[in-house]
Design a protein around this motif. Structure first.
Motif, PDB file in Angstrom:
ATOM      1  N   THR A 106       0.819  -1.205   0.000  1.00 50.32           N
ATOM      2  CA  THR A 106       0.000   0.000   0.000  1.00 50.32           C
ATOM      3  C   THR A 106       0.854   1.256   0.000  1.00 50.32           C
ATOM      4  N   CYS A 163     -17.005   5.291  -7.197  1.00 51.28           N
ATOM      5  CA  CYS A 163     -17.627   4.793  -5.973  1.00 51.28           C
ATOM      6  C   CYS A 163     -17.883   3.303  -6.169  1.00 51.28           C
ATOM      7  N   ARG A 164     -18.085   2.624  -5.064  1.00 51.70           N
ATOM      8  CA  ARG A 164     -18.405   1.199  -5.150  1.00 51.70           C
ATOM      9  C   ARG A 164     -19.865   1.029  -4.784  1.00 51.70           C
ATOM     10  N   GLY A 220      -9.130   1.879  -5.577  1.00 56.81           N
ATOM     11  CA  GLY A 220      -9.191   2.554  -4.278  1.00 56.81           C
ATOM     12  C   GLY A 220      -8.700   3.989  -4.359  1.00 56.81           C
ATOM     13  N   TYR A 238     -17.776  -1.063  -9.536  1.00 63.94           N
ATOM     14  CA  TYR A 238     -17.164   0.260  -9.452  1.00 63.94           C
ATOM     15  C   TYR A 238     -17.751   1.132 -10.556  1.00 63.94           C
ATOM     16  N   GLU A 269      -7.139  -3.391  -7.025  1.00 61.28           N
ATOM     17  CA  GLU A 269      -7.815  -2.813  -5.862  1.00 61.28           C
ATOM     18  C   GLU A 269      -7.182  -1.486  -5.473  1.00 61.28           C
ATOM     19  N   GLY A 270      -5.856  -1.410  -5.564  1.00 59.17           N
ATOM     20  CA  GLY A 270      -5.157  -0.166  -5.245  1.00 59.17           C
ATOM     21  C   GLY A 270      -5.508   0.960  -6.201  1.00 59.17           C
ATOM     22  N   ILE A 316     -11.412   5.992  -5.845  1.00 57.32           N
ATOM     23  CA  ILE A 316     -12.488   6.195  -4.863  1.00 57.32           C
ATOM     24  C   ILE A 316     -12.071   7.296  -3.899  1.00 57.32           C
ATOM     25  N   ASP A 317     -10.813   7.254  -3.426  1.00 55.52           N
ATOM     26  CA  ASP A 317     -10.308   8.295  -2.523  1.00 55.52           C
ATOM     27  C   ASP A 317     -10.354   9.672  -3.179  1.00 55.52           C
TER      28      ASP A 317
END
Length: 119
Positions: free
Chosen positions: A50, A104-105, A95, A111, A91-92, A98-99
């Motif tokens: 991460t 959005c999920r 993500g 997604y 996923e990263g 999204i951040d």
């Protein structure tokens, strides 16, 4: 009469074996042991993965695809296939978007792009 199996040449003693140089110590192979490598714990592996920032070019490509197709909604597996990424990397990337409030999920796990004032 039984024949004895032949030893493969790679296992046979070499006729060209060199004597050790003066001043060197010969240690039998059974005494040369390596210390077992300590495996990092799961938390350390997760922390390392991460810490790396997502690829900015790939993030731009993902943004572009969502902008070109406003109704695009992908599962994680579909996103992995589309962008040729492993699960953790994908996923990263998702993500990070999204951040950034770009994706959005949804409740079904897909997604989708965030639409201001909409769903």
């Amino acid at each position: 009469m039984t024949r004895s199996p032949q030893v493969p040449s790679i296992l046979a003693p070499s006729s060209q074996a060199k004597a050790p140089e003066a001043g060197t110590t010969v240690v039998p192979a059974r005494l040369m042991t390596k210390r077992p490598r300590e495996a990092p714990c799961v938390a350390e592996k997760a922390a390392v993965s991460t810490c790396l920032p997502p690829n900015p070019q790939l993030l731009g490509r993902i943004r572009g695809e969502y902008l070109e197709m406003p109704g695009l909604k992908l599962t994680l597996l579909q996103a992995q296939r589309l962008w040729h990424q492993r699960e953790r990397e994908c996923e990263g990337l998702l993500g990070a978007l999204i951040d950034a409030k770009f994706l959005c999920r949804k409740s079904d796990g897909r997604y989708a792009r965030v639409i201001l004032g909409g769903d």
